[in-house]
Design a protein around this motif. Structure first.
Motif, PDB file in Angstrom:
ATOM      1  N   ARG A  86       0.826  -1.204   0.000  1.00 56.94           N
ATOM      2  CA  ARG A  86       0.000   0.000   0.000  1.00 56.94           C
ATOM      3  C   ARG A  86       0.861   1.254   0.000  1.00 56.94           C
ATOM      4  O   ARG A  86       0.621   2.205  -0.750  1.00 56.94           O
ATOM      5  N   LYS A  87       1.910   1.265   0.828  1.00 57.13           N
ATOM      6  CA  LYS A  87       2.802   2.428   0.892  1.00 57.13           C
ATOM      7  C   LYS A  87       3.596   2.588  -0.404  1.00 57.13           C
ATOM      8  O   LYS A  87       3.798   3.709  -0.876  1.00 57.13           O
ATOM      9  N   ASP A  88       4.038   1.470  -0.970  1.00 58.88           N
ATOM     10  CA  ASP A  88       4.792   1.538  -2.232  1.00 58.88           C
ATOM     11  C   ASP A  88       3.958   2.188  -3.326  1.00 58.88           C
ATOM     12  O   ASP A  88       4.431   3.080  -4.047  1.00 58.88           O
ATOM     13  N   LEU A  89       2.717   1.732  -3.473  1.00 55.25           N
ATOM     14  CA  LEU A  89       1.863   2.255  -4.547  1.00 55.25           C
ATOM     15  C   LEU A  89       1.476   3.709  -4.285  1.00 55.25           C
ATOM     16  O   LEU A  89       1.419   4.510  -5.221  1.00 55.25           O
ATOM     17  N   ALA A  90       1.249   4.049  -3.011  1.00 55.27           N
ATOM     18  CA  ALA A  90       0.888   5.425  -2.683  1.00 55.27           C
ATOM     19  C   ALA A  90       2.047   6.385  -2.959  1.00 55.27           C
ATOM     20  O   ALA A  90       1.827   7.575  -3.207  1.00 55.27           O
ATOM     21  N   SER A  91       3.278   5.865  -2.945  1.00 54.27           N
ATOM     22  CA  SER A  91       4.439   6.727  -3.177  1.00 54.27           C
ATOM     23  C   SER A  91       4.601   7.112  -4.642  1.00 54.27           C
ATOM     24  O   SER A  91       5.319   8.064  -4.956  1.00 54.27           O
ATOM     25  N   ILE A  92       3.938   6.372  -5.540  1.00 54.45           N
ATOM     26  CA  ILE A  92       4.086   6.697  -6.965  1.00 54.45           C
ATOM     27  C   ILE A  92       2.750   7.036  -7.632  1.00 54.45           C
ATOM     28  O   ILE A  92       2.724   7.406  -8.803  1.00 54.45           O
ATOM     29  N   SER A  93       1.638   6.912  -6.893  1.00 57.23           N
ATOM     30  CA  SER A  93       0.332   7.162  -7.494  1.00 57.23           C
ATOM     31  C   SER A  93      -0.615   7.780  -6.475  1.00 57.23           C
ATOM     32  O   SER A  93      -0.613   7.402  -5.301  1.00 57.23           O
ATOM     33  N   THR A  94      -1.433   8.723  -6.937  1.00 58.51           N
ATOM     34  CA  THR A  94      -2.460   9.320  -6.086  1.00 58.51           C
ATOM     35  C   THR A  94      -3.857   8.912  -6.546  1.00 58.51           C
ATOM     36  O   THR A  94      -4.848   9.481  -6.102  1.00 58.51           O
ATOM     37  N   SER A  95      -3.954   7.928  -7.412  1.00 58.58           N
ATOM     38  CA  SER A  95      -5.242   7.581  -8.020  1.00 58.58           C
ATOM     39  C   SER A  95      -6.011   6.490  -7.268  1.00 58.58           C
ATOM     40  O   SER A  95      -7.124   6.160  -7.637  1.00 58.58           O
ATOM     41  N   GLY A  96      -5.419   5.924  -6.212  1.00 56.18           N
ATOM     42  CA  GLY A  96      -6.118   4.887  -5.455  1.00 56.18           C
ATOM     43  C   GLY A  96      -7.308   5.461  -4.697  1.00 56.18           C
ATOM     44  O   GLY A  96      -7.241   6.568  -4.150  1.00 56.18           O
ATOM     45  N   ARG A  97      -8.409   4.698  -4.665  1.00 57.42           N
ATOM     46  CA  ARG A  97      -9.623   5.160  -3.981  1.00 57.42           C
ATOM     47  C   ARG A  97     -10.052   4.137  -2.940  1.00 57.42           C
ATOM     48  O   ARG A  97     -10.009   2.924  -3.199  1.00 57.42           O
ATOM     49  N   PRO A  98     -10.484   4.597  -1.750  1.00 55.00           N
ATOM     50  CA  PRO A  98     -10.917   3.672  -0.700  1.00 55.00           C
ATOM     51  C   PRO A  98     -12.046   2.755  -1.180  1.00 55.00           C
ATOM     52  O   PRO A  98     -12.975   3.205  -1.858  1.00 55.00           O
ATOM     53  N   LYS A  99     -11.949   1.490  -0.846  1.00 54.34           N
ATOM     54  CA  LYS A  99     -12.940   0.453  -1.163  1.00 54.34           C
ATOM     55  C   LYS A  99     -13.067   0.170  -2.658  1.00 54.34           C
ATOM     56  O   LYS A  99     -13.851  -0.685  -3.068  1.00 54.34           O
ATOM     57  N   VAL A 100     -12.322   0.901  -3.474  1.00 52.89           N
ATOM     58  CA  VAL A 100     -12.350   0.687  -4.929  1.00 52.89           C
ATOM     59  C   VAL A 100     -10.988   0.199  -5.422  1.00 52.89           C
ATOM     60  O   VAL A 100     -10.895  -0.698  -6.255  1.00 52.89           O
ATOM     61  N   GLY A 101      -9.940   0.796  -4.866  1.00 46.61           N
ATOM     62  CA  GLY A 101      -8.591   0.442  -5.298  1.00 46.61           C
ATOM     63  C   GLY A 101      -8.124   1.301  -6.442  1.00 46.61           C
ATOM     64  O   GLY A 101      -8.517   2.457  -6.582  1.00 46.61           O
ATOM     65  N   TYR A 102      -7.328   0.701  -7.293  1.00 47.82           N
ATOM     66  CA  TYR A 102      -6.743   1.402  -8.432  1.00 47.82           C
ATOM     67  C   TYR A 102      -7.358   0.909  -9.726  1.00 47.82           C
ATOM     68  O   TYR A 102      -7.646  -0.284  -9.865  1.00 47.82           O
ATOM     69  N   ASP A 103      -7.543   1.825 -10.671  1.00 46.22           N
ATOM     70  CA  ASP A 103      -7.858   1.401 -12.024  1.00 46.22           C
ATOM     71  C   ASP A 103      -6.621   0.689 -12.564  1.00 46.22           C
ATOM     72  O   ASP A 103      -5.540   1.277 -12.639  1.00 46.22           O
ATOM     73  N   ARG A 104      -6.770  -0.583 -12.926  1.00 41.55           N
ATOM     74  CA  ARG A 104      -5.610  -1.415 -13.273  1.00 41.55           C
ATOM     75  C   ARG A 104      -4.814  -0.828 -14.434  1.00 41.55           C
ATOM     76  O   ARG A 104      -3.584  -0.755 -14.386  1.00 41.55           O
ATOM     77  N   VAL A 105      -5.482  -0.397 -15.504  1.00 43.25           N
ATOM     78  CA  VAL A 105      -4.801   0.135 -16.678  1.00 43.25           C
ATOM     79  C   VAL A 105      -4.045   1.412 -16.324  1.00 43.25           C
ATOM     80  O   VAL A 105      -2.896   1.611 -16.735  1.00 43.25           O
ATOM     81  N   ASN A 106      -4.677   2.286 -15.541  1.00 36.84           N
ATOM     82  CA  ASN A 106      -4.011   3.528 -15.152  1.00 36.84           C
ATOM     83  C   ASN A 106      -2.808   3.261 -14.248  1.00 36.84           C
ATOM     84  O   ASN A 106      -1.775   3.936 -14.355  1.00 36.84           O
ATOM     85  N   LEU A 107      -2.945   2.266 -13.364  1.00 42.03           N
ATOM     86  CA  LEU A 107      -1.839   1.943 -12.468  1.00 42.03           C
ATOM     87  C   LEU A 107      -0.656   1.386 -13.257  1.00 42.03           C
ATOM     88  O   LEU A 107       0.503   1.711 -12.964  1.00 42.03           O
ATOM     89  N   ILE A 108      -0.938   0.576 -14.258  1.00 45.53           N
ATOM     90  CA  ILE A 108       0.138   0.071 -15.127  1.00 45.53           C
ATOM     91  C   ILE A 108       0.848   1.239 -15.807  1.00 45.53           C
ATOM     92  O   ILE A 108       2.077   1.299 -15.846  1.00 45.53           O
ATOM     93  N   ARG A 109       0.062   2.188 -16.314  1.00 44.73           N
ATOM     94  CA  ARG A 109       0.653   3.350 -16.987  1.00 44.73           C
ATOM     95  C   ARG A 109       1.505   4.158 -16.008  1.00 44.73           C
ATOM     96  O   ARG A 109       2.614   4.592 -16.351  1.00 44.73           O
ATOM     97  N   GLU A 110       1.001   4.369 -14.792  1.00 50.16           N
ATOM     98  CA  GLU A 110       1.746   5.151 -13.806  1.00 50.16           C
ATOM     99  C   GLU A 110       3.052   4.454 -13.416  1.00 50.16           C
ATOM    100  O   GLU A 110       4.093   5.100 -13.261  1.00 50.16           O
ATOM    101  N   LEU A 111       2.994   3.143 -13.247  1.00 48.78           N
ATOM    102  CA  LEU A 111       4.203   2.397 -12.912  1.00 48.78           C
ATOM    103  C   LEU A 111       5.218   2.469 -14.050  1.00 48.78           C
ATOM    104  O   LEU A 111       6.422   2.667 -13.819  1.00 48.78           O
ATOM    105  N   GLU A 112       4.754   2.305 -15.287  1.00 47.43           N
ATOM    106  CA  GLU A 112       5.663   2.356 -16.438  1.00 47.43           C
ATOM    107  C   GLU A 112       6.296   3.742 -16.571  1.00 47.43           C
ATOM    108  O   GLU A 112       7.490   3.859 -16.863  1.00 47.43           O
ATOM    109  N   GLU A 113       5.512   4.786 -16.328  1.00 47.43           N
ATOM    110  CA  GLU A 113       6.042   6.148 -16.406  1.00 47.43           C
ATOM    111  C   GLU A 113       7.077   6.374 -15.311  1.00 47.43           C
ATOM    112  O   GLU A 113       8.148   6.940 -15.562  1.00 47.43           O
TER     113      GLU A 113
END
Length: 215
Positions: free
Chosen positions: A52-79
């Motif tokens: 959770r901390k790792d992903l929060a350090s590179i993305s602000t798109s996570g939402r409570p009880k929903v999580g991350y949009d998978r495609v957007n998270l892949i794009r953010e990680l690749e960037e």
């Protein structure tokens, strides 16, 4: 990177991010639209808080009880990891390991484009391996100057590694991926990433010893 935190992440986090990216990209033909840090942690048998901390350090798109949009998270990680913008590199040492790396066509998906290899052996130069030319060492500085390449890969025997490293730095290289089993002395501001096969083998052997000693 729009919408992404600007702070630097720790080396430990940086080492884990490619694991998350690989998992997200292996979700099969009908992957879920959203995915939580907890689900990723469970799938990878990792600590929920760490993921959770790792992903929060590179993305602000996570939402409570929903999580991350998978495609957007892949794009953010690749960037964040630079996989969407290939960096050029050169390789010095066209022996068996060097040729294997030149032949590997998977580097591009990780944002690395090896332009050419270099060697002192007359029998090795002026050949192509994996579509990449192997050039004589006297052409190294000129190629670096023309292409402004900033990453150098060292696959020479340990006795020659420091001299090669010095030449790479003189030619403008700022980051060195070192496969030689020696410590390299570099000026401040030059990054060295060591791939120590002896250490990796020792870790594997020790793990096996521990496993079998408990039986």
């Amino acid at each position: 990177m729009n919408g992404m935190p600007s702070q630097c992440v720790s080396k430990q986090t940086l080492q884990r991010l490619p694991t998350y990216l690989d998992y997200l990209k292996r979700q099969g033909t009908d992957p879920p639209k959203n995915i939580s840090a907890t689900a990723i942690a469970d799938a990878l048998n990792m600590n929920h808080v760490v993921v959770r901390k790792d992903l929060a350090s590179i993305s602000t798109s996570g939402r409570p009880k929903v999580g991350y949009d998978r495609v957007n998270l892949i794009r953010e990680l690749e960037e964040f990891l630079g996989y969407d913008n290939a960096d050029d590199a050169i390789l010095v040492g066209a022996g068996k390991l060097g040729r294997a790396l030149l032949s590997y066509d998977g580097f591009l998906q990780y944002g690395l484009n090896v332009l050419a290899g270099f060697d002192t052996d007359p029998k090795a130069v002026n050949l192509e391996v994996g579509g990449k030319p192997i050039l004589p060492m006297e052409k190294l500085e000129d190629l670096c100057e023309r292409t402004r390449v900033r990453i150098g890969i060292i696959t020479v025997p340990g006795d020659y590694a420091q001299a090669v490293c010095n030449l790479l730095i003189k030619s403008g290289i700022l980051a060195v991926w070192n496969f030689a089993n020696v410590h390299l002395d570099v000026p401040e501001g030059i990054l060295v990433q060591n791939e120590n096969m002896a250490v990796s083998l020792a870790l594997l052997s020790n793990h096996l010893k521990e496993r079998f000693s408990t039986k």
